[in-house]
Write a protein that holds these residues in place. Sequence first.
Motif, PDB file in Angstrom:
ATOM      1  N   CYS A  29      18.367   5.322  65.540  1.00  0.00           N
ATOM      2  CA  CYS A  29      18.534   5.031  63.894  1.00  0.00           C
ATOM      3  C   CYS A  29      17.616   3.666  63.691  1.00  0.00           C
ATOM      4  N   GLU A  44      16.806  17.644  59.937  1.00  0.00           N
ATOM      5  CA  GLU A  44      16.144  16.492  59.445  1.00  0.00           C
ATOM      6  C   GLU A  44      16.668  15.459  61.434  1.00  0.00           C
ATOM      7  N   PHE A  54      18.381  11.557  58.379  1.00  0.00           N
ATOM      8  CA  PHE A  54      16.557  11.741  58.361  1.00  0.00           C
ATOM      9  C   PHE A  54      15.683  12.787  58.339  1.00  0.00           C
ATOM     10  N   MET A  63      11.830   7.464  58.948  1.00  0.00           N
ATOM     11  CA  MET A  63      13.040   6.847  59.551  1.00  0.00           C
ATOM     12  C   MET A  63      13.379   5.360  58.100  1.00  0.00           C
ATOM     13  N   GLU A  67      15.272   7.063  51.995  1.00  0.00           N
ATOM     14  CA  GLU A  67      14.640   8.121  51.873  1.00  0.00           C
ATOM     15  C   GLU A  67      15.907   9.192  52.835  1.00  0.00           C
ATOM     16  N   ALA A  68      16.472   8.885  53.486  1.00  0.00           N
ATOM     17  CA  ALA A  68      17.762   9.013  54.166  1.00  0.00           C
ATOM     18  C   ALA A  68      18.776   9.520  53.398  1.00  0.00           C
TER      19      ALA A  68
END
Length: 78
Positions: A29, A44, A54, A63, A67-68
Motif C-alpha cells: 500500500c 482490485e 486500488f 497505486m 484513484e482508489a
Amino acid sequence: MTDDVAKPGAESVAARHGVDPKLLEMLACPLTKAPLSWNAQTGELISKAARLAFPVRDGVPIMLPSEARTLEQEEFSR
C-alpha cells in the motif's frame, strides 16, 4: 522440435488473475506500506490497513490514492 514459445491466445497467469502473482508479492500500500490482497471479483488490490481498493487496469495496478476507492464497512469486515 520443442515448442518453447507460448501459443497465441494462450492465457497467462496474469491474464487470468489480473495481476502477476510475483508483482503482487512486491507491491505494498502506498500509504501504509502494508501488504495488499487481490480481490478477483472486483479486480482490485485491497489494502485493509488503509481501507482502500486500488484498481487494476489491463494488468497494471493503479497505486494512486486518488484513484482508489474507500472500502465500505461490509467489504472491510469480510
